[in-house]
Write a protein that holds these residues in place. Sequence first.
Motif, PDB file in Angstrom:
ATOM      1  N   GLU A  94      14.854 -36.490 -28.366  1.00  0.00           N
ATOM      2  CA  GLU A  94      16.272 -36.859 -28.281  1.00  0.00           C
ATOM      3  C   GLU A  94      16.476 -38.338 -28.663  1.00  0.00           C
ATOM      4  O   GLU A  94      17.365 -38.677 -29.453  1.00  0.00           O
ATOM      5  N   ALA A  95      15.607 -39.207 -28.126  1.00  0.00           N
ATOM      6  CA  ALA A  95      15.725 -40.649 -28.433  1.00  0.00           C
ATOM      7  C   ALA A  95      15.467 -40.901 -29.921  1.00  0.00           C
ATOM      8  O   ALA A  95      16.136 -41.722 -30.547  1.00  0.00           O
ATOM      9  N   ARG A  96      14.526 -40.176 -30.485  1.00  0.00           N
ATOM     10  CA  ARG A  96      14.235 -40.343 -31.922  1.00  0.00           C
ATOM     11  C   ARG A  96      15.431 -39.906 -32.781  1.00  0.00           C
ATOM     12  O   ARG A  96      15.723 -40.511 -33.800  1.00  0.00           O
ATOM     13  N   LYS A  97      16.108 -38.847 -32.328  1.00  0.00           N
ATOM     14  CA  LYS A  97      17.272 -38.362 -33.067  1.00  0.00           C
ATOM     15  C   LYS A  97      18.367 -39.437 -33.084  1.00  0.00           C
ATOM     16  O   LYS A  97      19.007 -39.705 -34.084  1.00  0.00           O
ATOM     17  N   ARG A  98      18.541 -40.094 -31.926  1.00  0.00           N
ATOM     18  CA  ARG A  98      19.584 -41.117 -31.814  1.00  0.00           C
ATOM     19  C   ARG A  98      19.208 -42.415 -32.528  1.00  0.00           C
ATOM     20  O   ARG A  98      20.059 -43.166 -32.971  1.00  0.00           O
ATOM     21  N   HIS A  99      17.892 -42.684 -32.615  1.00  0.00           N
ATOM     22  CA  HIS A  99      17.423 -43.949 -33.213  1.00  0.00           C
ATOM     23  C   HIS A  99      16.300 -43.673 -34.198  1.00  0.00           C
ATOM     24  O   HIS A  99      15.133 -43.976 -33.928  1.00  0.00           O
ATOM     25  N   PRO A 100      16.640 -43.085 -35.351  1.00  0.00           N
ATOM     26  CA  PRO A 100      15.587 -42.623 -36.273  1.00  0.00           C
ATOM     27  C   PRO A 100      14.715 -43.743 -36.838  1.00  0.00           C
ATOM     28  O   PRO A 100      13.582 -43.484 -37.233  1.00  0.00           O
ATOM     29  N   GLU A 101      15.208 -44.964 -36.831  1.00  0.00           N
ATOM     30  CA  GLU A 101      14.412 -46.081 -37.386  1.00  0.00           C
ATOM     31  C   GLU A 101      13.444 -46.678 -36.357  1.00  0.00           C
ATOM     32  O   GLU A 101      12.551 -47.450 -36.716  1.00  0.00           O
ATOM     33  N   ALA A 102      13.658 -46.351 -35.089  1.00  0.00           N
ATOM     34  CA  ALA A 102      12.902 -47.046 -34.031  1.00  0.00           C
ATOM     35  C   ALA A 102      11.460 -46.561 -33.947  1.00  0.00           C
ATOM     36  O   ALA A 102      11.162 -45.389 -34.197  1.00  0.00           O
ATOM     37  N   LYS A 103      10.557 -47.475 -33.582  1.00  0.00           N
ATOM     38  CA  LYS A 103       9.168 -47.125 -33.287  1.00  0.00           C
ATOM     39  C   LYS A 103       9.076 -46.751 -31.809  1.00  0.00           C
ATOM     40  O   LYS A 103       9.679 -47.418 -30.954  1.00  0.00           O
ATOM     41  N   VAL A 104       8.297 -45.699 -31.525  1.00  0.00           N
ATOM     42  CA  VAL A 104       8.119 -45.276 -30.133  1.00  0.00           C
ATOM     43  C   VAL A 104       6.789 -45.816 -29.614  1.00  0.00           C
ATOM     44  O   VAL A 104       5.723 -45.507 -30.159  1.00  0.00           O
TER      45      VAL A 104
END
Length: 304
Positions: A186-196
Amino acid sequence: MYDPLALHDEIRDLARERDAVILAHNYQCGEVQDVADFVGDSLGLSRQAAETSAQTIVFAGVHFMAETAKILSPHKTVLLPEPRAGCPMADMMTAKELTLWRDDNLGVPVVTYVNSSADVKALSDVCVTSANAVAVVRSIGADRILFGPDRNLGSWVARALPEVEVMLWDGFCPTHQRVTPEQIAEARKRHPEAKVMAHPECRPDVVDLADAVLSTSQMLHYAVDSSADEFIVVTEEGLLHALAKAAPGKRFLNLSPVMLCPNMKLTTLETILDVLRDGTNEVVVSDDVRDRALAAVQGMVSIG
Ligand code: 13P
Ligand code: SF4
């Protein structure tokens, strides 16, 4: 009236008078981090405790961290501002349980996460932190180990070193265990550029979805060095304060408000001031336990 600036100054003055160093873990609240001499992960703070020339160590963290400092520096006074600050994961493997497990697996090296009691460390061949678990286990050269209490960190080691059979104790960190793969997706969907960035205390199916699996201080270095500007932080929320200071131009997103360790948040400026002024809440480790735990803890601080 609560005045954090006045408390900060009073603490710094008293620390100087008492020849005390203040060590704070990356999960402490912001104002506690800001009053400390050193802020870091379990490995970095253990090394600070071993090397400091100060006569007193005030440990803003949880009980096993202060105990580890006492094992490494037995002639120093170690004060834990909040004596109720424990670690539920450390309580999930007792010395009695480890003795039985070890006796059932005679000759298999016991590798113990630093998040454990001094009594458990005293039964261990070597300790590890999240920053060096893989390197320490590799250095032993065994084909089979017992690993506890954290089953998630142990699974991470097992996957990094497929040649080693890692037998897992069934402990976990309640804070990190709450994270689900769905939350990461879900977080990746909202912030596709972000590194986890995820901590290895998270479940294996969560760790699988991360760009990097790191200790808390390794996350700070990763964020500073990375060309990315946005990061999803999958560990206790206290690290966000340290991240914002280390990389002020970047954006850090807390995965979820439930990423909170209540024990880490018990320490306050007031409790630090109290122990510095009164010398209370001294952490004691018996000579016998210290003698038996020392080699395992020294092995931990010397690797990685
Ligand atoms: P590190 O800061 O060593 O990564 O550890 C996390 C932790 O849970 C300490 O209790
Ligand atoms: Fe223990 Fe988890 Fe809190 Fe760390 S974050 S002190 S492992 S309960």
